[in-house]
Scaffold this motif. Sequence first.
Motif, PDB file in Angstrom:
ATOM      1  N   GLU A 173      -7.665  -1.585  -5.538  1.00 55.83           N
ATOM      2  CA  GLU A 173      -8.299  -0.328  -5.968  1.00 55.83           C
ATOM      3  C   GLU A 173      -7.821   0.841  -5.107  1.00 55.83           C
ATOM      4  O   GLU A 173      -7.556   1.937  -5.616  1.00 55.83           O
ATOM      5  CB  GLU A 173      -9.828  -0.460  -5.869  1.00 55.83           C
ATOM      6  CG  GLU A 173     -10.428  -1.475  -6.847  1.00 55.83           C
ATOM      7  CD  GLU A 173     -11.908  -1.703  -6.585  1.00 55.83           C
ATOM      8  OE1 GLU A 173     -12.461  -1.051  -5.660  1.00 55.83           O
ATOM      9  OE2 GLU A 173     -12.521  -2.530  -7.287  1.00 55.83           O
ATOM     10  N   LEU A 174      -7.697   0.602  -3.806  1.00 55.96           N
ATOM     11  CA  LEU A 174      -7.256   1.659  -2.896  1.00 55.96           C
ATOM     12  C   LEU A 174      -5.811   2.047  -3.153  1.00 55.96           C
ATOM     13  O   LEU A 174      -5.436   3.218  -3.040  1.00 55.96           O
ATOM     14  CB  LEU A 174      -7.426   1.202  -1.444  1.00 55.96           C
ATOM     15  CG  LEU A 174      -8.867   0.930  -1.004  1.00 55.96           C
ATOM     16  CD1 LEU A 174      -8.882   0.289   0.376  1.00 55.96           C
ATOM     17  CD2 LEU A 174      -9.689   2.208  -1.006  1.00 55.96           C
ATOM     18  N   ILE A 175      -4.978   1.066  -3.521  1.00 62.81           N
ATOM     19  CA  ILE A 175      -3.584   1.344  -3.861  1.00 62.81           C
ATOM     20  C   ILE A 175      -3.514   2.331  -5.029  1.00 62.81           C
ATOM     21  O   ILE A 175      -2.699   3.257  -5.032  1.00 62.81           O
ATOM     22  CB  ILE A 175      -2.838   0.043  -4.221  1.00 62.81           C
ATOM     23  CG1 ILE A 175      -2.583  -0.780  -2.951  1.00 62.81           C
ATOM     24  CG2 ILE A 175      -1.508   0.344  -4.906  1.00 62.81           C
ATOM     25  CD1 ILE A 175      -1.971  -2.137  -3.221  1.00 62.81           C
ATOM     26  N   THR A 197      -7.196   5.854   2.802  1.00 66.88           N
ATOM     27  CA  THR A 197      -6.290   5.473   3.894  1.00 66.88           C
ATOM     28  C   THR A 197      -7.060   4.826   5.040  1.00 66.88           C
ATOM     29  O   THR A 197      -6.578   3.865   5.664  1.00 66.88           O
ATOM     30  CB  THR A 197      -5.510   6.686   4.426  1.00 66.88           C
ATOM     31  OG1 THR A 197      -6.428   7.719   4.837  1.00 66.88           O
ATOM     32  CG2 THR A 197      -4.595   7.244   3.360  1.00 66.88           C
ATOM     33  N   PHE A 198      -8.254   5.325   5.327  1.00 73.20           N
ATOM     34  CA  PHE A 198      -9.074   4.752   6.397  1.00 73.20           C
ATOM     35  C   PHE A 198      -9.434   3.304   6.076  1.00 73.20           C
ATOM     36  O   PHE A 198      -9.262   2.399   6.893  1.00 73.20           O
ATOM     37  CB  PHE A 198     -10.348   5.582   6.576  1.00 73.20           C
ATOM     38  CG  PHE A 198     -11.191   5.159   7.753  1.00 73.20           C
ATOM     39  CD1 PHE A 198     -11.000   5.738   8.993  1.00 73.20           C
ATOM     40  CD2 PHE A 198     -12.169   4.190   7.611  1.00 73.20           C
ATOM     41  CE1 PHE A 198     -11.770   5.355  10.086  1.00 73.20           C
ATOM     42  CE2 PHE A 198     -12.944   3.793   8.693  1.00 73.20           C
ATOM     43  CZ  PHE A 198     -12.744   4.380   9.939  1.00 73.20           C
ATOM     44  N   GLU A 199      -9.919   3.078   4.855  1.00 75.09           N
ATOM     45  CA  GLU A 199     -10.342   1.736   4.464  1.00 75.09           C
ATOM     46  C   GLU A 199      -9.151   0.794   4.335  1.00 75.09           C
ATOM     47  O   GLU A 199      -9.220  -0.381   4.709  1.00 75.09           O
ATOM     48  CB  GLU A 199     -11.119   1.807   3.145  1.00 75.09           C
ATOM     49  CG  GLU A 199     -11.840   0.523   2.804  1.00 75.09           C
ATOM     50  CD  GLU A 199     -12.719   0.641   1.570  1.00 75.09           C
ATOM     51  OE1 GLU A 199     -13.202  -0.404   1.107  1.00 75.09           O
ATOM     52  OE2 GLU A 199     -12.904   1.770   1.053  1.00 75.09           O
ATOM     53  N   SER A 223     -12.630 -10.606  -1.864  1.00 74.60           N
ATOM     54  CA  SER A 223     -13.229  -9.291  -2.134  1.00 74.60           C
ATOM     55  C   SER A 223     -12.398  -8.181  -1.480  1.00 74.60           C
ATOM     56  O   SER A 223     -12.213  -7.110  -2.062  1.00 74.60           O
ATOM     57  CB  SER A 223     -14.668  -9.250  -1.613  1.00 74.60           C
ATOM     58  OG  SER A 223     -14.702  -9.501  -0.216  1.00 74.60           O
ATOM     59  N   LYS A 224     -11.857  -8.439  -0.294  1.00 71.94           N
ATOM     60  CA  LYS A 224     -11.018  -7.439   0.373  1.00 71.94           C
ATOM     61  C   LYS A 224      -9.712  -7.221  -0.391  1.00 71.94           C
ATOM     62  O   LYS A 224      -9.204  -6.105  -0.474  1.00 71.94           O
ATOM     63  CB  LYS A 224     -10.733  -7.869   1.819  1.00 71.94           C
ATOM     64  CG  LYS A 224     -11.881  -7.597   2.785  1.00 71.94           C
ATOM     65  CD  LYS A 224     -11.490  -7.939   4.206  1.00 71.94           C
ATOM     66  CE  LYS A 224     -12.490  -7.384   5.211  1.00 71.94           C
ATOM     67  NZ  LYS A 224     -13.856  -7.856   5.018  1.00 71.94           N
ATOM     68  N   GLY A 273       0.795  -1.223   0.000  1.00 74.83           N
ATOM     69  CA  GLY A 273       0.000   0.000   0.000  1.00 74.83           C
ATOM     70  C   GLY A 273       0.825   1.269   0.000  1.00 74.83           C
ATOM     71  O   GLY A 273       0.525   2.210  -0.735  1.00 74.83           O
ATOM     72  N   ILE A 274       1.894   1.322   0.812  1.00 76.88           N
ATOM     73  CA  ILE A 274       2.652   2.572   0.937  1.00 76.88           C
ATOM     74  C   ILE A 274       4.092   2.453   0.456  1.00 76.88           C
ATOM     75  O   ILE A 274       4.816   3.444   0.436  1.00 76.88           O
ATOM     76  CB  ILE A 274       2.632   3.090   2.387  1.00 76.88           C
ATOM     77  CG1 ILE A 274       3.409   2.148   3.315  1.00 76.88           C
ATOM     78  CG2 ILE A 274       1.212   3.281   2.879  1.00 76.88           C
ATOM     79  CD1 ILE A 274       3.614   2.712   4.707  1.00 76.88           C
TER      80      ILE A 274
END
Length: 509
Positions: free
Chosen positions: A249-251, A216-218, A242-243, A120-121
Amino acid sequence: MESSWLEAHWTRPFYLAFAFGLALGLLQAIKLYLRRQRLLRDLRAFPAPPTHWFHGHQKFLQEDKMEKLEEVVEKYPYAFPCWIGPFNAFFFIYDPDYAKTFLSRTDPKSQYVYKFLIPGIGKGLLSLEGPKWFQHRRLLTPAFHFNILKTYIKVMAQSVNMMLDKWEKICSTKDTTIDVFEHINLMALDTIMKCAFSQETNCQINSTHNPFIKATFEMGKIIFYRVYSFLHHNDIMFKLSSKGRRFQELIQVLHQYTEKVIQDRKKSFKDGMKQGNLQEKKYQDFLDIVLSAQAENGDSFSDDELESEVKTFMIAGHDTTSTGITWLLYCLALNPEHQEKCRDEIRGILGDGSSITWDQLGEMSYTTMCIKESLRMIPPIPSISRELNKPLTFPDGRSLPAGMTIVLSIWGLHHNPAVWKNPKVFDPLRFSPENSDQRHPHAFLPFSAGPRNCIGQQFAMLELKVAIALILLRFKVTPDPTRPPVFSNHIVLKPKNGVHLHLKKLPEC
């Protein structure tokens, strides 16, 4: 006869494949059994709460109830083994002497947490190890020199006042209840973007649901879920879930947001170099320092490393401070006598708050004690983890082998009744000079300690002071008893459904 020969000829490979698969499965089962037996042996000196044979303590960890952890801390005052499924275990500690022994070493970050965080980061200061971490830390430390922090005070005050102007419009002529966490989140993002990246986002005006904040929250919630869900430790299983798909998508949301910040600044940086006006700025911010390193020596920071550090500082720089300010405000709402003492002190130092200086913030002794007490009661980062690279022996003689994952529960440490008297009571005087001198130096660790302590802790304390000072000068806050906040298990301890407070506009001095 021929049919029998054909049948035997075609089925033999399947029989062999089945036998081979069965042998592999049996071998894996034996390895897992031996792993469990080894863990049981290594942890036998430490009693643990009752555990489910398959899930371990997974349900207990994912219930979003910190009270459960407090019960365990009271019953097992030093530490306890925490099982994640039948074959993995973390070792939770929350004793000051245990914490001192643990943090005095240079064990690497736990792969169980950071291997899920890195996609993610990226590999920034938070997750780097060894010489690369040291290089980045040394290079970025000047961005938090107190001479630079002094220049941030005015910027922070502007962002906070913008939020308070919004609150005044919402309140108009009557008192009202609002979710302060939503507003403080945007304010903190606005602040970090201005201070660390010299970028005007107008996020407080143009958006109440910024996609970066939502992402970032999700993402934090998904990472926490994955850490304590052993079935999703496998990358393939996680990506097919699904997660896992949502995580990808969040990335992309984070990548697009940070890429725009970087490209905008690279362009202005190059333009500034061409025009020779780089010295016109009053200070070098975080991004100036990184881009200067790239310009001087391309090997210092690759583009991937640059993006990773930007993501790390964006998230860490706004997530932890916004959460800290929110819980501080909530604590003061629950304790009106302490809120009033802070307000009186702030008025005596700042007057109407039209200007704030570094020295004035240093005079806010009672307010600072309240800030520290809120960080004790609700630490924004509830735990940190390391993986032992060599055996560790605690002061009481009990030991753990190399390879064990240790989790320092900052929440457990801050609520340990063997360390803090009446830990559920909000008492700022715990942090008076005389009481602080008598306390174990590793009893209070909101920013960790040791060589890998939080590089931005002075920035965070500065923002907490500026924010609470300006808020209390303009508003009285009380809790909404109909909507008490609920903790949401994240890497950062956030409110699940916001923090709803009743705001009352105060008359101008």
